[in-house]
Write an enzyme that holds these catalytic residues in place. Structure first.
Site, PDB file in Angstrom:
ATOM      1  N   SER A  22       0.660  -1.351   0.051  1.00  0.00           N
ATOM      2  CA  SER A  22      -0.027  -0.049   0.001  1.00  0.00           C
ATOM      3  C   SER A  22       0.920   1.374   0.117  1.00  0.00           C
ATOM      4  O   SER A  22       0.307   2.398   0.007  1.00  0.00           O
ATOM      5  CB  SER A  22      -0.987   0.072   1.169  1.00  0.00           C
ATOM      6  OG  SER A  22      -0.208  -0.103   2.405  1.00  0.00           O
ATOM      7  N   HIS A 156     -40.010  22.391 -11.274  1.00  0.00           N
ATOM      8  CA  HIS A 156     -39.925  21.647 -12.574  1.00  0.00           C
ATOM      9  C   HIS A 156     -39.322  22.121 -13.618  1.00  0.00           C
ATOM     10  O   HIS A 156     -39.612  21.826 -14.711  1.00  0.00           O
ATOM     11  CB  HIS A 156     -41.515  21.366 -12.726  1.00  0.00           C
ATOM     12  CG  HIS A 156     -42.494  21.005 -11.499  1.00  0.00           C
ATOM     13  ND1 HIS A 156     -42.497  19.789 -11.170  1.00  0.00           N
ATOM     14  CD2 HIS A 156     -43.020  21.822 -10.750  1.00  0.00           C
ATOM     15  CE1 HIS A 156     -43.212  19.610  -9.918  1.00  0.00           C
ATOM     16  NE2 HIS A 156     -43.536  20.774  -9.955  1.00  0.00           N
ATOM     17  N   SER A 277     -13.974  24.892 -28.308  1.00  0.00           N
ATOM     18  CA  SER A 277     -14.156  23.712 -28.889  1.00  0.00           C
ATOM     19  C   SER A 277     -13.245  23.776 -30.158  1.00  0.00           C
ATOM     20  O   SER A 277     -12.741  24.688 -30.594  1.00  0.00           O
ATOM     21  CB  SER A 277     -15.667  23.655 -29.606  1.00  0.00           C
ATOM     22  OG  SER A 277     -15.630  22.808 -30.915  1.00  0.00           O
ATOM     23  N   LYS A 283     -17.780  28.594 -29.877  1.00  0.00           N
ATOM     24  CA  LYS A 283     -18.323  27.791 -28.717  1.00  0.00           C
ATOM     25  C   LYS A 283     -17.521  28.349 -27.541  1.00  0.00           C
ATOM     26  O   LYS A 283     -16.236  28.566 -27.602  1.00  0.00           O
ATOM     27  CB  LYS A 283     -18.256  26.113 -28.640  1.00  0.00           C
ATOM     28  CG  LYS A 283     -18.994  25.751 -29.598  1.00  0.00           C
ATOM     29  CD  LYS A 283     -20.331  25.348 -28.954  1.00  0.00           C
ATOM     30  CE  LYS A 283     -20.059  24.214 -27.927  1.00  0.00           C
ATOM     31  NZ  LYS A 283     -20.816  22.887 -28.218  1.00  0.00           N
ATOM     32  N   GLU A 290     -19.227  21.602 -15.668  1.00  0.00           N
ATOM     33  CA  GLU A 290     -19.494  20.318 -16.116  1.00  0.00           C
ATOM     34  C   GLU A 290     -18.689  19.266 -15.006  1.00  0.00           C
ATOM     35  O   GLU A 290     -19.149  18.219 -14.825  1.00  0.00           O
ATOM     36  CB  GLU A 290     -19.215  19.961 -17.381  1.00  0.00           C
ATOM     37  CG  GLU A 290     -20.255  20.885 -18.399  1.00  0.00           C
ATOM     38  CD  GLU A 290     -19.967  20.919 -19.765  1.00  0.00           C
ATOM     39  OE1 GLU A 290     -20.774  20.492 -20.556  1.00  0.00           O
ATOM     40  OE2 GLU A 290     -18.621  21.292 -20.267  1.00  0.00           O
TER      41      GLU A 290
HETATM   42  N1  ARG Z   1      -1.234  -1.411   5.002  1.00  0.00           N
HETATM   43  C1  ARG Z   1      -2.126  -1.688   5.946  1.00  0.00           C
HETATM   44  C2  ARG Z   1      -3.444  -1.136   5.932  1.00  0.00           C
HETATM   45  O1  ARG Z   1      -3.542  -0.211   5.539  1.00  0.00           O
HETATM   46  C3  ARG Z   1      -1.760  -1.824   7.464  1.00  0.00           C
HETATM   47  C4  ARG Z   1      -2.091  -2.833   8.148  1.00  0.00           C
HETATM   48  C5  ARG Z   1      -1.383  -4.067   8.035  1.00  0.00           C
HETATM   49  N2  ARG Z   1      -1.868  -4.964   8.927  1.00  0.00           N
HETATM   50  C6  ARG Z   1      -1.613  -6.309   8.818  1.00  0.00           C
HETATM   51  N3  ARG Z   1      -1.902  -7.183   9.628  1.00  0.00           N
HETATM   52  N4  ARG Z   1      -1.129  -6.765   7.717  1.00  0.00           N
HETATM   53  O2  ARG Z   1      -4.388  -1.575   6.271  1.00  0.00           O
END
Ligand code: ARG
Length: 458
Positions: A22, A156, A277, A283, A290
């Site tokens: 992550s 409406h 455009s 335009k 948007e």
């Molecule tokens: N990267 C993990 C998360 O964001 C951290 C927690 C990980 N915990 C574990 N037991 N693998 O959730």
């Protein structure tokens, strides 16, 4: 090297590692992870895991890391650490050697990741409140400038009754004020520290978690360790607040897109927030608006996505919960951007007063006034409504507005109509009559602007 090397004899498959890691998104939590780690090191002194001197060394190294991360957050992405918690620990060990290995005593990444995210949410909420206030200010300033801009109000999408552009601005001011309230409310419930909950059953070191919470700036510590590491209510609440606010912004955008259309031509958007455009030279497209209208999809999608992720998860932590962050970061970034863009759109918007006034005069938006007039002359409202309906049909047939009909023509619908009807039918009178609290009368709009300015210390 992964944090759990001892139990494993084979390295992770690279594809799994990429899937599982992550760091590429939770690197945004670096500062919070460091702050949490400093507080944790202090707690470890209280339970005799670290000496005072050791803690000072760790704190110094962590503070240096914090400065370096603030200067160059992208450096984190060059590492192959699994997540931000592993990265901070690795860096610490590189700086202070074996001492760094003591920091994780009694702590789990499960309580760390939720603590970091709560700290991040708190910081973001303060920034979001500023952005919401900025837009509230722009709306009030715009309202103040355009109190005389009479335009049709719609139900409406049919012309209903005259309003002013100021009154329209103040409607969005109210919505944004509720959004701010919701942010403050979200903050109240999330301001509780999970740190010291361990992996799920609580830390085995008898520390004072309330004191730890205070060091981190939280109001108090959580009550139940299982709940602490599984709870993502605050993320859902923040996404919900973001979604509601984005719905407000998308309605704001849609109104202005309609007002800016060739058909309405009530407002003109500045070149700074429109685009051309590639094919049609004439335009000028309202792209900023948007995109605000379109981006609500991502934010509501983030809320729905995380709700589905969390639904039915067994206690306590599950890796599914790592999915909270990308949703949240994207939604909050989007909301911030849209709030800023809405301010930019208002900054130099032009209101075409004459076109607005002409439109307000058309569409029989003073028909209710005529009905009220008849009521004042003793005719029951239901009957008056019917008479005015006939008068409108008659006026349409003659291609005239109600006030353009002669007195004789008007009398043909009801003999109680007298010459005084013409004042009643004027737009100014339509507005002025709506003088109860919250109405569109110039006096009420002035009161609303003054109250808003006071709230915003303008
Ligand atoms: N990267 C993990 C998360 O964001 C951290 C927690 C990980 N915990 C574990 N037991 N693998 O959730």
């Amino acid at each position: 090297m992964a944090l759990w090397g001892g139990r494993f004899s084979q390295a992770a498959d690279q594809r799994f590692k990429h899937f599982n890691d992550s760091l590429r998104f939770d690197y945004r939590l670096a500062e919070q992870d460091i702050i949490g780690s400093i507080a944790w090191s202090k707690a470890l002194v209280t339970v005799n895991v670290l000496s005072y001197d050791e803690q000072k060394k760790l704190e110094k190294a962590l503070n240096e890391l914090r400065i370096s991360v603030n200067q160059d957050p992208e450096q984190i992405l060059r590492s192959d650490a699994e997540d931000i918690h592993s990265w901070v620990e690795q860096q610490l060990i590189e700086k202070v050697g074996d001492l760094g290995k003591k920091l994780h005593t009694g702590r789990s990444r499960n309580d760390q990741s939720t603590t970091d995210l709560k700290l991040w949410c708190k910081k973001e909420i303060y920034h979001l409140i500023e952005s919401v206030d900025h837009l509230r200010k722009s709306l009030v300033i715009t309202a103040e400038q355009h109190q005389q801009a009479i335009m049709p109000g719609y139900t409406h999408l049919q012309r209903a009754q005259p309003i002013t552009f100021a009154h329209w601005c103040l409607a969005y001011y109210e919505m944004l004020t509720r959004d701010k309230d919701r942010l403050q409310d979200t903050l109240k419930r999330l301001d509780i520290s999970p740190l010291g909950s361990g992996a799920l059953a609580g830390t085995a070191y008898p520390m004072d978690r309330e004191e730890l919470a205070q060091w981190l700036g939280f109001a108090k510590a959580t009550n139940n360790s299982l709940d602490s590491v599984s709870d993502r209510d605050h993320v859902l609440e923040l996404l919900n607040t973001a979604s509601i606010s984005m719905i407000h912004l998308s309605r704001f955008a849609e109104d202005l897109i309609i007002f800016n259309s060739g058909e309405a031509n009530f407002v003109e958007l500045s070149d700074r927030v429109t685009s051309g455009s590639s094919l049609m030279p004439q335009k000028k497209n309202p792209d900023a608006l948007e995109l605000i209208r379109g981006k609500v999809g991502r934010v509501v999608g983030a809320l729905t996505g995380l709700m589905v992720t969390l639904k039915g998860l067994p206690l306590a932590y599950n890796k599914d919960m790592q999915e909270d962050k990308e949703h949240l970061f994207d939604a909050i970034d989007t909301w911030h951007e849209c709030l800023d863009m809405a301010c930019l759109v208002l900054e130099d918007i032009k209101i075409n007063y004459e076109v607005c006034l002409e439109a307000a005069k058309q569409g029989y938006s003073n028909a209710t006034e005529l009905a009220d007039y008849l009521v004042a002359k003793g005719i029951p409202f239901r009957e008056a409504h019917h008479i005015v309906g006939e008068a409108v049909v008659g006026a349409i047939a003659k291609q005239k507005a109600l006030e353009e009909l002669s007195l004789d023509e008007l009398k043909s619908f009801s003999h109680v109509i007298e010459d005084d009807v013409y004042t009643i039918l004027s737009l100014d009178s339509c507005l002025a009559k709506r003088c109860a609290k919250g109405g569109v009368s110039p006096q009420q709009v002035r009161i609303a602007i003054a109250a808003a300015k006071q709230q915003l210390s303008l």
